[in-house]
Write a protein that holds these residues in place. Sequence first.
Motif, mmCIF file in Angstrom:
data_model
loop_
_atom_site.group_PDB
_atom_site.id
_atom_site.type_symbol
_atom_site.label_atom_id
_atom_site.label_comp_id
_atom_site.label_asym_id
_atom_site.label_seq_id
_atom_site.Cartn_x
_atom_site.Cartn_y
_atom_site.Cartn_z
ATOM 1 N N CYS A 59 19.879 6.577 -3.103
ATOM 2 C CA CYS A 59 19.129 5.810 -2.098
ATOM 3 C C CYS A 59 17.645 6.154 -2.151
ATOM 4 C CB CYS A 59 19.665 6.082 -0.697
ATOM 5 S SG CYS A 59 21.324 5.440 -0.433
ATOM 6 N N LEU A 60 17.321 7.404 -2.351
ATOM 7 C CA LEU A 60 15.918 7.808 -2.427
ATOM 8 C C LEU A 60 15.247 7.204 -3.640
ATOM 9 C CD1 LEU A 60 16.078 11.561 -1.361
ATOM 10 C CD2 LEU A 60 15.186 9.648 -0.043
ATOM 11 N N ASN A 61 15.923 7.158 -4.774
ATOM 12 C CA ASN A 61 15.355 6.573 -5.978
ATOM 13 C C ASN A 61 15.074 5.092 -5.783
ATOM 14 O OD1 ASN A 61 15.336 8.923 -7.427
ATOM 15 N ND2 ASN A 61 17.322 8.558 -8.383
ATOM 16 N N GLU A 62 15.913 4.408 -5.013
ATOM 17 C CA GLU A 62 15.722 2.995 -4.770
ATOM 18 C C GLU A 62 14.471 2.747 -3.947
ATOM 19 O OE1 GLU A 62 18.345 -0.200 -2.452
ATOM 20 O OE2 GLU A 62 19.395 0.824 -4.079
ATOM 21 N N MET A 63 14.108 3.674 -3.062
ATOM 22 C CA MET A 63 12.950 3.504 -2.201
ATOM 23 C C MET A 63 11.642 3.839 -2.911
ATOM 24 S SD MET A 63 14.468 4.954 1.401
ATOM 25 C CE MET A 63 12.999 5.848 1.682
ATOM 26 N N VAL A 64 11.668 4.636 -3.941
ATOM 27 C CA VAL A 64 10.452 5.039 -4.630
ATOM 28 C C VAL A 64 9.803 3.816 -5.270
ATOM 29 C CG1 VAL A 64 9.553 6.382 -6.559
ATOM 30 C CG2 VAL A 64 11.244 7.376 -5.029
ATOM 31 N N GLY A 65 8.492 3.657 -5.104
ATOM 32 C CA GLY A 65 7.771 2.572 -5.735
ATOM 33 C C GLY A 65 7.798 1.278 -4.954
ATOM 34 N N GLN A 66 8.433 1.239 -3.811
ATOM 35 C CA GLN A 66 8.467 0.023 -3.005
ATOM 36 C C GLN A 66 7.180 -0.048 -2.189
ATOM 37 O OE1 GLN A 66 11.053 -2.474 -2.910
ATOM 38 N NE2 GLN A 66 11.396 -1.412 -4.817
ATOM 39 N N LYS A 67 6.182 -0.719 -2.739
ATOM 40 C CA LYS A 67 4.917 -0.852 -2.029
ATOM 41 C C LYS A 67 4.265 -2.165 -2.412
ATOM 42 C CE LYS A 67 2.274 1.710 -5.465
ATOM 43 N NZ LYS A 67 1.455 2.875 -5.722
ATOM 44 N N ILE A 68 3.364 -2.592 -1.576
ATOM 45 C CA ILE A 68 2.587 -3.797 -1.835
ATOM 46 C C ILE A 68 1.149 -3.366 -2.017
ATOM 47 C CG2 ILE A 68 1.829 -6.018 -0.942
ATOM 48 C CD1 ILE A 68 4.336 -5.946 0.877
ATOM 49 N N ILE A 69 0.546 -3.792 -3.090
ATOM 50 C CA ILE A 69 -0.861 -3.497 -3.344
ATOM 51 C C ILE A 69 -1.664 -4.730 -2.945
ATOM 52 C CG2 ILE A 69 -2.585 -2.961 -5.094
ATOM 53 C CD1 ILE A 69 -0.268 -1.566 -6.639
ATOM 54 N N VAL A 70 -2.601 -4.534 -2.030
ATOM 55 C CA VAL A 70 -3.431 -5.621 -1.522
ATOM 56 C C VAL A 70 -4.844 -5.416 -2.042
ATOM 57 C CG1 VAL A 70 -4.258 -6.830 0.538
ATOM 58 C CG2 VAL A 70 -2.032 -5.666 0.585
ATOM 59 N N GLN A 71 -5.369 -6.458 -2.690
ATOM 60 C CA GLN A 71 -6.750 -6.433 -3.156
ATOM 61 C C GLN A 71 -7.515 -7.524 -2.426
ATOM 62 O OE1 GLN A 71 -5.965 -7.058 -7.336
ATOM 63 N NE2 GLN A 71 -6.293 -4.889 -7.761
ATOM 64 N N LYS A 72 -8.740 -7.214 -2.029
ATOM 65 C CA LYS A 72 -9.567 -8.154 -1.270
ATOM 66 C C LYS A 72 -10.727 -8.629 -2.144
ATOM 67 C CE LYS A 72 -11.807 -8.535 3.218
ATOM 68 N NZ LYS A 72 -12.076 -7.863 4.490
ATOM 69 N N ARG A 73 -11.039 -9.922 -2.006
ATOM 70 C CA ARG A 73 -12.160 -10.476 -2.772
ATOM 71 C C ARG A 73 -13.461 -9.930 -2.207
ATOM 72 N NH1 ARG A 73 -15.148 -15.097 -1.779
ATOM 73 N NH2 ARG A 73 -13.562 -15.802 -0.326
ATOM 74 N N THR A 74 -14.358 -9.569 -3.098
ATOM 75 C CA THR A 74 -15.664 -9.066 -2.680
ATOM 76 C C THR A 74 -16.719 -10.103 -3.027
ATOM 77 O OG1 THR A 74 -15.998 -7.950 -4.796
ATOM 78 C CG2 THR A 74 -15.022 -6.662 -3.017
ATOM 79 N N GLU B 108 -11.211 -6.030 -5.218
ATOM 80 C CA GLU B 108 -11.180 -4.566 -5.235
ATOM 81 C C GLU B 108 -10.004 -4.116 -4.381
ATOM 82 O OE1 GLU B 108 -14.214 -3.298 -1.646
ATOM 83 O OE2 GLU B 108 -15.007 -3.421 -3.689
ATOM 84 N N GLU B 109 -9.486 -2.944 -4.704
ATOM 85 C CA GLU B 109 -8.337 -2.436 -3.958
ATOM 86 C C GLU B 109 -8.717 -2.293 -2.493
ATOM 87 O OE1 GLU B 109 -5.234 1.253 -4.148
ATOM 88 O OE2 GLU B 109 -5.961 0.364 -6.007
ATOM 89 N N PHE B 110 -7.866 -2.828 -1.645
ATOM 90 C CA PHE B 110 -8.124 -2.858 -0.214
ATOM 91 C C PHE B 110 -7.142 -1.972 0.551
ATOM 92 C CE2 PHE B 110 -7.139 -5.141 3.864
ATOM 93 C CZ PHE B 110 -8.314 -4.843 4.529
ATOM 94 N N ARG B 111 -5.858 -2.096 0.211
ATOM 95 C CA ARG B 111 -4.839 -1.387 0.984
ATOM 96 C C ARG B 111 -3.535 -1.347 0.210
ATOM 97 N NH1 ARG B 111 -1.939 -3.047 6.365
ATOM 98 N NH2 ARG B 111 -1.697 -1.008 7.285
ATOM 99 N N GLU B 112 -2.765 -0.304 0.469
ATOM 100 C CA GLU B 112 -1.398 -0.214 -0.040
ATOM 101 C C GLU B 112 -0.463 -0.153 1.155
ATOM 102 O OE1 GLU B 112 -0.433 2.873 -2.796
ATOM 103 O OE2 GLU B 112 -1.928 2.213 -4.241
ATOM 104 N N VAL B 113 0.546 -0.993 1.131
ATOM 105 C CA VAL B 113 1.557 -0.990 2.182
ATOM 106 C C VAL B 113 2.787 -0.327 1.584
ATOM 107 C CG1 VAL B 113 2.955 -2.412 3.729
ATOM 108 C CG2 VAL B 113 0.632 -3.144 3.106
#
Length: 137
Positions: A20-35, A42-47
């Motif tokens: 279960c822990l391995n399944e959760m690793v890497g579950q993220k959203i990378i948000v980039q905002k236009r400049t 450019e990188e704005f936030r990681e969820v």
Amino acid sequence: MKKIILFFSLLAILLVTSGCLNEMVGQKIIVQKRTGEENIFEEFREVDQKKQVEKAIDIVKNANWENEKVEMARYADYQLQFPFKNSSENKIASYLLWVSPNGENLEIVTDSDRYVKLTKQDSATLYKILTGEEIIK
């Protein structure tokens, strides 16, 4: 005999937990905002909170997608990268996101010519997850 049963029970619990822990690793959203006014992000936030990532994926996955190529009047406001599970493969899905001119809806376009305009409720929820702010009203 009881020690052997206890040992194998604990071993089984550890194996299930580590899976279960391995399944959760890497579950993220990378948000980039236009400049600026250019098409530069450019990188704005990681969820990376599991519930937020799952909710965002559900919103995008269950949206009423249209299979058509659209050309927007301006560059995207955000670029997103979602984890995407396709059977046994882990892939990253990229999306371009616009906040509509009235500030109430989000519009999303994929590189495979798919388009969706989210409902006001889904837009507000997804925007809050991605930016940590309320959508402009």
